[in-house]
Design an enzyme around this catalytic site. Structure first.
Site, mmCIF file in Angstrom:
data_model
loop_
_atom_site.group_PDB
_atom_site.id
_atom_site.type_symbol
_atom_site.label_atom_id
_atom_site.label_comp_id
_atom_site.label_asym_id
_atom_site.label_seq_id
_atom_site.Cartn_x
_atom_site.Cartn_y
_atom_site.Cartn_z
ATOM 1 N N GLN A 55 -23.036 88.841 53.297
ATOM 2 C CA GLN A 55 -24.424 88.373 53.271
ATOM 3 C C GLN A 55 -24.586 87.233 54.278
ATOM 4 O OE1 GLN A 55 -25.531 86.618 49.534
ATOM 5 N NE2 GLN A 55 -27.708 86.994 49.834
ATOM 6 N N GLY A 56 -25.443 87.424 55.262
ATOM 7 C CA GLY A 56 -25.640 86.402 56.293
ATOM 8 C C GLY A 56 -26.991 85.736 56.128
ATOM 9 N N SER B 31 -27.395 82.037 54.518
ATOM 10 C CA SER B 31 -27.401 80.575 54.621
ATOM 11 C C SER B 31 -27.094 80.123 56.042
ATOM 12 C CB SER B 31 -26.352 79.976 53.684
ATOM 13 O OG SER B 31 -26.563 80.427 52.382
ATOM 14 N N GLU C 78 -29.695 89.962 43.249
ATOM 15 C CA GLU C 78 -28.680 88.912 43.142
ATOM 16 C C GLU C 78 -28.825 88.137 41.835
ATOM 17 O OE1 GLU C 78 -28.850 86.264 46.497
ATOM 18 O OE2 GLU C 78 -26.680 85.973 46.466
ATOM 19 N N ASN D 148 -28.975 76.610 40.469
ATOM 20 C CA ASN D 148 -29.625 76.552 39.152
ATOM 21 C C ASN D 148 -30.839 75.626 39.148
ATOM 22 O OD1 ASN D 148 -27.685 78.322 38.425
ATOM 23 N ND2 ASN D 148 -26.963 77.188 36.640
ATOM 24 N N GLU D 149 -30.845 74.622 40.030
ATOM 25 C CA GLU D 149 -32.038 73.764 40.099
ATOM 26 C C GLU D 149 -33.245 74.602 40.541
ATOM 27 O OE1 GLU D 149 -29.108 72.868 41.531
ATOM 28 O OE2 GLU D 149 -28.539 71.378 40.026
#
Ligand code: FAD
Length: 386
Positions: free
Chosen positions: A125-126, A128, A243, A369-370
């Site tokens: 997965q590209g 970030s 995801e 999670n934030e």
């Protein structure tokens, strides 16, 4: 919600269990986040494919069994129960493939899905970038139009197992003038091509689990644009829902960990401690609760209803539960928790500490999670937006 399995589902479970019991490697494979371990995992995944267990829920023409969502969840329970190896193809199978089913052309599906299923073409997965993580719409890597396709420039980071993969999928900026979410296009980018540099780097546990990918004019043909040009954001959101949703972390994984934890407790000298008993019970109940929550979501989805923002609840729940399960194991093990795989007295091959180190990443990957809590606050609880 019907709490019983149908005869067809029970038969499916028996068949999966029998095959896995006979075929799961008896010896423990090296970590799939090392070069050697990755290769060994691929051998296993190809065997899984040959027996048509690699992608059970896909149509038969792509190597699946056309299984229902419920059957897939059952297969996952059996897979983890059998202590089968982690799926090193997970980014292709569980993230890219559902996006291809939703957005791919027939040509793309026919060309790409069989090689994803059979672990012959490997995807990372590209998404970030150094300055775009939670805020995906901030991606700066960009693509320029050239005859027959695009040339891509920029840097992607934290690509899981990227050092061992053949290609990445992700969004690139194609219209710098458009609003942030509007000028992105979703590309399928070869890693073994001119203009690409892949640099593996180590995680907390020392495995080369990540890669940085540098793109300097790499050519991507038009046929490897997924969805429409400048409409990559919608395509990316479809990957995101896989995801966070059911496919990345099915309940079977945590049920198996909880059951191994109960086994560890029985073997452990610390079992007289009543607080540990409480934590153990909590861990087991949480794994069961996640299972039933997921069956409920699957029931809704099989009635044609979308998963929706509840996916964020799941993501928060499983990632926190995974840490709690492993923390309880470390507390049971005491000082022995720190013994690594090669140590003569290591319990369960040092798997609890390694699992703990990976569990710590759960609240970060697949959307922190934030961010999930923001979604829950705004879209489920109806609190005002920031
Ligand atoms: C094990 C692992 C595997 C990964 N695999 C991949 C992969 O294969 N491919 C890939 O592209 N990426 C991958 N990632 C990267 C991952 O997607 C990012 O780390 C994640 O999206 C967070 O981005 P960031 O690290 O840039 O942190 P930032 O986005 O900079 O966030 C820093 C902190 O600020 C908080 N924060 C940010 N914005 C908000 C907000 N609006 N409200 C409240 N809090 C906020 C975050 O929650 C976090 O705590 C992986 C990460 C890990 C840990």
């Amino acid at each position: 919600m019907d709490l019983t399995f149908s005869e067809r589902e029970e038969a499916f479970r028996r068949e999966a269990r029998a095959w896995l019991t006979a075929n799961v490697p008896k010896e423990r494979l090296p970590s799939g986040d090392t070069r050697e371990g990755f290769a060994r995992h691929l051998e296993w995944e190809r065997k899984l494919f040959d027996a048509r267990w690699a992608v059970v829920a896909w149509p038969e023409k792509y190597g699946g069994r056309g299984a229902s969502l419920m059957e897939w969840l059952i297969f996952e329970e059996e897979y983890w129960r059998a202590d089968a190896p982690n799926r090193v193809t997970q980014n292709g199978v569980f993230l890219l493939a559902p996006t291809l089913f939703a957005w791919g052309t027939e040509e793309q599906k026919d060309r790409l899905l069989p090689d994803i299923a059979s672990a012959r073409h490997l995807w990372a997965q590209g998404w970030s970038e150094p300055n775009a993580g939670s805020d995906l719409a901030a991606v700066k890597s960009h693509a320029e139009r050239v005859p027959g396709g695009f040339r891509l420039y920029g840097q992607k980071t934290w690509c899981t197992r990227g050092a061992f993969c053949d290609a990445i999928f992700g969004p690139f900026r194609t219209d710098p003038q458009a609003a942030r979410h509007k000028g992105l296009t979703y590309f399928l980018v070869p890693l073994r091509a001119e203009g690409v540099t892949v640099r593996g780097n180590a995680r907390l546990d020392g495995d080369e689990g990540f890669a940085e990918v540098f793109l300097d004019g790499v050519f991507v043909p038009d046929r490897d644009v997924l969805g429409k040009v400048n409409e990559g954001w919608q395509v990316a959101m479809s990957t995101t829902s896989s995801e966070r949703g059911l496919s990345l972390r099915s309940p079977g994984r945590f049920l198996a960990t909880a059951s191994r934890l109960v086994d560890l407790y029985r073997r452990s000298r610390a079992s007289a401690d009543p607080t540990l008993k409480d934590r153990l019970a909590r861990a087991w109940i949480d794994a069961e609760a996640y299972r039933w929550f997921t069956f409920q979501a699957a029931t809704r989805m099989s009635e044609g209803k979308p998963l929706g923002p509840e996916a964020s609840l799941s993501k928060i729940f499983w990632s926190e539960m995974d840490i709690a399960l492993h923390e309880t194991a470390l507390a049971l093990l005491g000082a022995r928790a720190e013994l690594e795989e090669a140590a003569p007295d290591a319990v369960d091959h040092g798997a609890w500490m390694k699992g703990y180190q990976f569990a710590l990443a759960g609240p970060i990957y697949a959307g922190t999670n934030e961010i999930q809590k923001n979604v829950v606050a705004e879209r489920i609880l109806g609190l005002p937006r920031e």
